[in-house]
Design a protein around this motif. Sequence first.
Motif, PDB file in Angstrom:
ATOM      1  N   GLU A   1     -11.039  16.816  -4.969  1.00 57.60           N
ATOM      2  CA  GLU A   1     -12.471  17.072  -5.088  1.00 57.60           C
ATOM      3  C   GLU A   1     -13.166  15.966  -5.878  1.00 57.60           C
ATOM      4  O   GLU A   1     -14.324  15.637  -5.608  1.00 57.60           O
ATOM      5  CB  GLU A   1     -12.703  18.433  -5.759  1.00 57.60           C
ATOM      6  N   VAL A   2     -12.454  15.402  -6.851  1.00 53.57           N
ATOM      7  CA  VAL A   2     -13.014  14.276  -7.610  1.00 53.57           C
ATOM      8  C   VAL A   2     -13.276  13.086  -6.688  1.00 53.57           C
ATOM      9  O   VAL A   2     -14.338  12.445  -6.740  1.00 53.57           O
ATOM     10  CB  VAL A   2     -12.059  13.880  -8.752  1.00 53.57           C
ATOM     11  N   GLN A   3     -12.309  12.798  -5.814  1.00 46.04           N
ATOM     12  CA  GLN A   3     -12.458  11.658  -4.908  1.00 46.04           C
ATOM     13  C   GLN A   3     -13.548  11.909  -3.867  1.00 46.04           C
ATOM     14  O   GLN A   3     -14.316  11.002  -3.527  1.00 46.04           O
ATOM     15  CB  GLN A   3     -11.122  11.363  -4.210  1.00 46.04           C
ATOM     16  N   ARG A   4     -13.642  13.125  -3.371  1.00 46.02           N
ATOM     17  CA  ARG A   4     -14.663  13.434  -2.375  1.00 46.02           C
ATOM     18  C   ARG A   4     -16.075  13.304  -2.941  1.00 46.02           C
ATOM     19  O   ARG A   4     -17.024  13.001  -2.213  1.00 46.02           O
ATOM     20  CB  ARG A   4     -14.445  14.848  -1.834  1.00 46.02           C
ATOM     21  N   ALA A   5     -16.229  13.523  -4.247  1.00 40.06           N
ATOM     22  CA  ALA A   5     -17.555  13.449  -4.867  1.00 40.06           C
ATOM     23  C   ALA A   5     -17.991  12.017  -5.163  1.00 40.06           C
ATOM     24  O   ALA A   5     -19.167  11.766  -5.431  1.00 40.06           O
ATOM     25  CB  ALA A   5     -17.566  14.271  -6.158  1.00 40.06           C
ATOM     26  N   ARG A   6     -17.059  11.073  -5.098  1.00 35.32           N
ATOM     27  CA  ARG A   6     -17.380   9.704  -5.500  1.00 35.32           C
ATOM     28  C   ARG A   6     -18.230   8.943  -4.484  1.00 35.32           C
ATOM     29  O   ARG A   6     -18.867   7.953  -4.838  1.00 35.32           O
ATOM     30  CB  ARG A   6     -16.092   8.929  -5.795  1.00 35.32           C
ATOM     31  N   LEU A   7     -18.244   9.362  -3.229  1.00 35.04           N
ATOM     32  CA  LEU A   7     -19.087   8.687  -2.241  1.00 35.04           C
ATOM     33  C   LEU A   7     -20.561   8.801  -2.638  1.00 35.04           C
ATOM     34  O   LEU A   7     -21.291   7.803  -2.644  1.00 35.04           O
ATOM     35  CB  LEU A   7     -18.869   9.274  -0.841  1.00 35.04           C
ATOM     36  N   GLU A   8     -20.992  10.024  -2.976  1.00 38.63           N
ATOM     37  CA  GLU A   8     -22.382  10.235  -3.359  1.00 38.63           C
ATOM     38  C   GLU A   8     -22.627   9.881  -4.823  1.00 38.63           C
ATOM     39  O   GLU A   8     -23.704   9.377  -5.166  1.00 38.63           O
ATOM     40  CB  GLU A   8     -22.771  11.703  -3.120  1.00 38.63           C
TER      41      GLU A   8
ATOM     42  N   LEU B   1       0.844  -1.197   0.000  1.00 34.34           N
ATOM     43  CA  LEU B   1       0.000   0.000   0.000  1.00 34.34           C
ATOM     44  C   LEU B   1       0.876   1.242   0.000  1.00 34.34           C
ATOM     45  O   LEU B   1       1.702   1.439   0.884  1.00 34.34           O
ATOM     46  CB  LEU B   1      -0.918  -0.007   1.227  1.00 34.34           C
ATOM     47  N   SER B   2       0.681   2.092  -1.018  1.00 31.97           N
ATOM     48  CA  SER B   2       1.503   3.290  -1.168  1.00 31.97           C
ATOM     49  C   SER B   2       0.775   4.543  -0.677  1.00 31.97           C
ATOM     50  O   SER B   2       1.323   5.334   0.093  1.00 31.97           O
ATOM     51  CB  SER B   2       1.917   3.460  -2.635  1.00 31.97           C
ATOM     52  N   SER B   3      -0.469   4.722  -1.102  1.00 28.25           N
ATOM     53  CA  SER B   3      -1.264   5.872  -0.670  1.00 28.25           C
ATOM     54  C   SER B   3      -2.731   5.484  -0.668  1.00 28.25           C
ATOM     55  O   SER B   3      -3.121   4.495  -1.307  1.00 28.25           O
ATOM     56  CB  SER B   3      -1.039   7.084  -1.584  1.00 28.25           C
ATOM     57  N   GLN B   4      -3.533   6.277   0.026  1.00 29.98           N
ATOM     58  CA  GLN B   4      -4.958   5.932   0.135  1.00 29.98           C
ATOM     59  C   GLN B   4      -5.791   7.172   0.420  1.00 29.98           C
ATOM     60  O   GLN B   4      -5.407   8.027   1.226  1.00 29.98           O
ATOM     61  CB  GLN B   4      -5.167   4.907   1.249  1.00 29.98           C
ATOM     62  N   PHE B   5      -6.947   7.241  -0.269  1.00 28.44           N
ATOM     63  CA  PHE B   5      -7.953   8.258   0.041  1.00 28.44           C
ATOM     64  C   PHE B   5      -9.124   7.551   0.700  1.00 28.44           C
ATOM     65  O   PHE B   5      -9.624   6.539   0.205  1.00 28.44           O
ATOM     66  CB  PHE B   5      -8.441   8.979  -1.214  1.00 28.44           C
ATOM     67  N   ASN B   6      -9.593   8.087   1.832  1.00 29.05           N
ATOM     68  CA  ASN B   6     -10.731   7.535   2.561  1.00 29.05           C
ATOM     69  C   ASN B   6     -11.755   8.647   2.720  1.00 29.05           C
ATOM     70  O   ASN B   6     -11.420   9.739   3.196  1.00 29.05           O
ATOM     71  CB  ASN B   6     -10.275   6.999   3.922  1.00 29.05           C
ATOM     72  N   SER B   7     -13.010   8.382   2.338  1.00 24.06           N
ATOM     73  CA  SER B   7     -14.036   9.418   2.419  1.00 24.06           C
ATOM     74  C   SER B   7     -14.296   9.859   3.853  1.00 24.06           C
ATOM     75  O   SER B   7     -14.733  10.983   4.094  1.00 24.06           O
ATOM     76  CB  SER B   7     -15.344   8.920   1.795  1.00 24.06           C
ATOM     77  N   THR B   8     -14.037   8.978   4.821  1.00 23.08           N
ATOM     78  CA  THR B   8     -14.212   9.355   6.226  1.00 23.08           C
ATOM     79  C   THR B   8     -13.128  10.352   6.645  1.00 23.08           C
ATOM     80  O   THR B   8     -13.395  11.306   7.384  1.00 23.08           O
ATOM     81  CB  THR B   8     -14.149   8.110   7.126  1.00 23.08           C
TER      82      THR B   8
ATOM     83  N   GLY C   1     -11.275  12.142   4.338  1.00 23.96           N
ATOM     84  CA  GLY C   1     -11.471  13.275   3.447  1.00 23.96           C
ATOM     85  C   GLY C   1     -10.231  13.762   2.740  1.00 23.96           C
ATOM     86  O   GLY C   1     -10.248  14.827   2.106  1.00 23.96           O
ATOM     87  N   ARG C   2      -9.139  12.987   2.800  1.00 24.52           N
ATOM     88  CA  ARG C   2      -7.904  13.407   2.148  1.00 24.52           C
ATOM     89  C   ARG C   2      -7.034  12.185   1.874  1.00 24.52           C
ATOM     90  O   ARG C   2      -7.285  11.083   2.380  1.00 24.52           O
ATOM     91  CB  ARG C   2      -7.136  14.406   3.017  1.00 24.52           C
TER      92      ARG C   2
ATOM     93  N   ASP D   1       0.657  14.473  -1.100  1.00 20.32           N
ATOM     94  CA  ASP D   1       0.802  15.924  -0.959  1.00 20.32           C
ATOM     95  C   ASP D   1       0.348  16.649  -2.225  1.00 20.32           C
ATOM     96  O   ASP D   1      -0.345  17.677  -2.159  1.00 20.32           O
ATOM     97  CB  ASP D   1       2.257  16.282  -0.656  1.00 20.32           C
ATOM     98  N   ALA D   2       0.733  16.090  -3.385  1.00 20.03           N
ATOM     99  CA  ALA D   2       0.353  16.731  -4.649  1.00 20.03           C
ATOM    100  C   ALA D   2      -1.148  16.617  -4.896  1.00 20.03           C
ATOM    101  O   ALA D   2      -1.794  17.586  -5.323  1.00 20.03           O
ATOM    102  CB  ALA D   2       1.134  16.095  -5.801  1.00 20.03           C
TER     103      ALA D   2
END
Length: 271
Positions: free
Chosen positions: A99-106, A67-74, A76-77, A90-91
């Motif tokens: 913002e694209v990832q945050r919108a994917r939950l809904e 596992l290198s990196s991960q975005f989790n909606s809980t 938020g980053r 960081d980038a």
Amino acid sequence: MMSFPGKSMLFLDPEVKVMLNILLPSLLSLIIGADGYYYYTIAECTCSSSDLTDAEYVYSSYFNKELSSQFNSTVGRYVGFDSLGKSNADAWNDGPEIEVQRARLEGLCKPGLKQMYSYLLDKTVKPKVRLTSEPEPSGGHTAMLMCSAYRFYPPDIDVYWLRDGEKVTSEVISTDEMADGDWYYQVHSHLEYTPRSGERISCVVEHASFSGPMTYDWDPSLSESERNKFAIGASGLVLGIILSAAGFIYYKKKSSGRVLVPGSCRVLCLH
């Protein structure tokens, strides 16, 4: 595990928790000489209830199976776990990707999970019901009836007994719903009773697949063991008749060729 088009898979555990996995294609794959680098990403939508209140979206990046990196909606980053992942996190946190990832939950997870719940978990399968009787080991007049409902879904079911139309509240032992391991369930209810002439005993089953309670009457004319003995006896009788007929026909054919016995003054006449 069940597979669906679009590289999506649905996992269901015994607690009916749902995980919708949308497998994204590899973003980078480099082969250098005999050694290689493997990079891929996975997007996961998870929840444990049909109201989707705990729905969660997780986007994970893996480098060489780590596992290198991960975005989790809980959270938020993005969060990085190695040097490459931290640099990417960081980038991405400072760019439009967040913002694209945050919108994917809904926009992605909840519609997909809702569709899967509707397609699979709202389905019902009618139970198969069987009534059997077993005598008490003591050999007394008390008997044990068993009402079995099996291969049904969902697991919620109500099985109870009626004696002459009245619900039986004592001398009943029932099991909990037991999972068969293939989405189906089974349950068994036992009634200890003393047979009485003219008495009507019924097993009632209520399930979501039925429009109303289903009543199954017990026929005390023959017990299960008596039915089996009768069937075996009848089969033996039929087999005996067939063998006797075959033997008689064989005897007649053999006898028709024996008209004169050599070396004897006796003549066998057959008509």
